[in-house]
Write a protein that holds these residues in place. Structure first.
Motif, PDB file in Angstrom:
ATOM      1  N   UNK A   1     -33.790  -8.686 -40.171  1.00 16.95           N
ATOM      2  CA  UNK A   1     -33.701  -7.514 -41.055  1.00 16.95           C
ATOM      3  C   UNK A   1     -34.232  -6.242 -40.399  1.00 16.95           C
ATOM      4  N   UNK A   2     -34.460  -6.306 -39.083  1.00 24.64           N
ATOM      5  CA  UNK A   2     -34.989  -5.150 -38.365  1.00 24.64           C
ATOM      6  C   UNK A   2     -33.804  -4.286 -37.943  1.00 24.64           C
TER       7      UNK A   2
ATOM      8  N   UNK B   1     -34.603 -10.505 -27.826  1.00 28.54           N
ATOM      9  CA  UNK B   1     -34.961  -9.657 -26.680  1.00 28.54           C
ATOM     10  C   UNK B   1     -34.271  -8.292 -26.778  1.00 28.54           C
ATOM     11  N   UNK B   2     -33.032  -8.314 -27.245  1.00 29.65           N
ATOM     12  CA  UNK B   2     -32.300  -7.058 -27.395  1.00 29.65           C
ATOM     13  C   UNK B   2     -32.981  -6.169 -28.444  1.00 29.65           C
TER      14      UNK B   2
ATOM     15  N   UNK C   1     -38.545  -0.804 -28.176  1.00 30.03           N
ATOM     16  CA  UNK C   1     -39.317  -0.129 -27.117  1.00 30.03           C
ATOM     17  C   UNK C   1     -38.646   1.170 -26.686  1.00 30.03           C
ATOM     18  N   UNK C   2     -37.308   1.193 -26.741  1.00 27.86           N
ATOM     19  CA  UNK C   2     -36.588   2.415 -26.397  1.00 27.86           C
ATOM     20  C   UNK C   2     -36.851   3.519 -27.410  1.00 27.86           C
ATOM     21  N   UNK C   3     -36.942   3.142 -28.697  1.00 22.17           N
ATOM     22  CA  UNK C   3     -37.073   4.148 -29.748  1.00 22.17           C
ATOM     23  C   UNK C   3     -38.519   4.566 -29.994  1.00 22.17           C
ATOM     24  N   UNK C   4     -39.462   3.654 -29.754  1.00 23.24           N
ATOM     25  CA  UNK C   4     -40.862   3.928 -30.105  1.00 23.24           C
ATOM     26  C   UNK C   4     -41.719   3.761 -28.855  1.00 23.24           C
ATOM     27  N   UNK C   5     -41.958   4.871 -28.154  1.00 23.03           N
ATOM     28  CA  UNK C   5     -42.737   4.778 -26.919  1.00 23.03           C
ATOM     29  C   UNK C   5     -44.129   4.229 -27.243  1.00 23.03           C
TER      30      UNK C   5
END
Ligand code: 5AD
Ligand code: SF4
Length: 445
Positions: free
Chosen positions: A237-238, A281-282, A288-292
């Motif tokens: 649901x993420x 993993x995706x 990680x790409x969206x939230x540094x």
């Protein structure tokens, strides 16, 4: 009248316990620290793994002793173990006076009163969702807010859906109303709670329908709330809208507890988690790409039925690849009534489970220590919680990434301060308060 409450289990239970305290204290009960001195001995129970049952039963044995010495003390058992034992509890534990399920906190007062009057075992199990009872918060500046109860997933190992029932969401306006009231009462950090927190809203009637992403944005927008957290989400649901809300709302903290359970696609399938190793993993890569500087924690189960050495190594590699800041590791334990317990043999020998969890913990600790070290030499925002537990001359607080920091400084609990991080272990950081406190509007009086 005095009560003694012992809580087992998850944050949902901790929060239900705050409600139990609220209900009892409104009735005039006061809290006592010794079970031997209580008129009401209350337990809020968990049954997630066999070890939870064992821990509780030891405590219940102690309550039996008190009851033998002082027969007018009441013994009350609430929560998940009580729910799972509803057919047997009074038969197997005749000294128990009151039993109630996790959705019956609202009726605790009535049950206690009825028991005092009729002296027959009182029980209550199948009640409605009660979202807004009085609560005695354990911390002045931080609060849990329940946004849903129950769970519609069918994870093969998990007893929660059978004890907490189908998912029921609280209307968005109720949640926001509670958060506003908390903010007015000095709360600066809220943690939204649900068994599957990010599937929120789908069960609401059409006119009240809302998504978890909308709720996150609404809560983040409440004046006075500086930090928003939530637990526990399900990877399935993420969705992109949730990631966007996390990335775009400055109040939503850069921490996510994202239970993986296993790194093996084959085992994930047997667990009915509905995602593969690759999809997990995706998802982590997109987060990680969206939230540094996201900090990521997880839950992992070792020794699920059919887990081979190769499956287990997939889990070890998952920890390395995800670079978790921490992980809770569990030995698989069959729970009565779950699909895994009924249909799959518990076939990983105990010594193999123990050997695997030892190896897993080692990798988790090493990864966590490497991750914690990245903060050394940086300055971060810390919400002050109180004196340090190990050294009372220091303060303790938490970074937005949910990592505990012990530091030298002079700030009051509830304030947000900048702390220069000077040292790290795998679980805590140390440092010293830097510069001026955060803007005055974030510092409660
Ligand atoms: N055996 C072992 N661990 C379990 N968990 C839930 N059910 C079981 C079980 N039967 C773990 C999961 C969950 C966490 C709260 O407890 O990892 O995320
Ligand atoms: Fe334990 Fe699960 Fe109940 Fe929480 S919801 S108290 S973890 S059984």
């Amino acid at each position: 009248m005095r009560y003694h409450l012992t809580t087992f289990g998850c944050q949902m239970n901790e929060h239900d316990s705050e409600r139990m305290r609220g209900v009892l204290e409104d009735l005039g009960y006061s809290r006592v620290d010794a079970r031997d001195e209580a008129d009401l001995i209350l337990f809020n129970t968990c049954t997630i793994r066999g070890s939870a049952d064992e821990r509780f039963l030891g405590n219940l044995g102690d309550a039996k002793r008190v009851k033998r010495e002082r027969p007018d003390a009441l013994v009350a058992v609430g929560g998940c173990w009580a729910q799972s034992m509803k057919e047997q509890v009074f038969r197997e534990f005749p000294f128990v006076d009151i039993a109630f399920g996790p959705s019956e906190v609202a009726r605790l007062g009535e049950l206690v009163a009825r028991e005092r009057i009729d002296a027959v075992g009182a029980f209550s199990f199948d009640g409605a969702f009660s979202g807004s009872l009085p609560a005695r918060r354990e911390r002045a500046h931080q609060a849990w807010v329940q946004i849903s109860v129950g769970c519609n997933c069918v994870c093969a190992y998990c007893i929660v859906p059978s004890v907490r029932g189908r998912e029921r969401s609280r209307p968005l306006a109720d949640v926001v109303g509670e958060v506003r009231a908390l903010a007015a009462d000095g709360v600066v950090e809220v943690t939204l709670l649900g068994q599957n927190v990010n599937s929120y809203g789908r069960d609401l009637p059409r006119e009240e329908r809302a998504t978890f992403a909308e709720l996150l944005r609404a809560v983040a927008g409440v004046e006075g709330i500086a930090r928003v957290r939530y637990t526990s989400p399900h990877p399935k649901d993420m969705k992109a809208d949730v990631i966007a809300a996390m990335a775009e709302c400055p109040e939503v903290c850069e921490h996510l507890h994202l239970p993986a359970q296993s790194g093996s696609t084959r085992i994930l399938k047997a667990m009915r988690r509905t995602y593969s190793r690759e999809r997990y993993l995706d998802l982590v890569a997109r987060l990680r790409g969206a939230i540094p500087d996201l900090s990521l924690t997880t839950d992992l189960i070792v020794g699920f039925p059919g887990e081979t050495e190769a499956d287990f190594e997939d889990t070890l590699r998952l920890v390395e690849e995800c670079r978790y800041d921490g992980a809770y590791t569990f030995l698989y334990s069959p729970r009565p009534g779950t699909e895994a317990a009924e249909r799959l043999p518990d076939d990983v020998p105990a010594e193999v489970k123990r050997e695997r969890i030892g190896r897993l913990v080692e990798v988790v600790q090493r990864t966590a220590a490497e991750r914690a070290a990245r903060f050394v030499g940086t300055t971060g925002e810390v919400l002050v919680e109180g004196p340090s537990r190990t050294d009372p001359s220091k303060l303790r607080g938490r970074l937005r990434q949910n990592i505990t920091v012990n530091f030298t400084g002079t700030a009051a609990p509830g304030s947000l301060v900048r702390v220069a991080i000077e040292g790290a272990t795998s679980t805590t950081l140390s440092g010293r308060q830097a510069g001026a406190p955060a803007p005055a509007d974030l510092v409660p009086a």
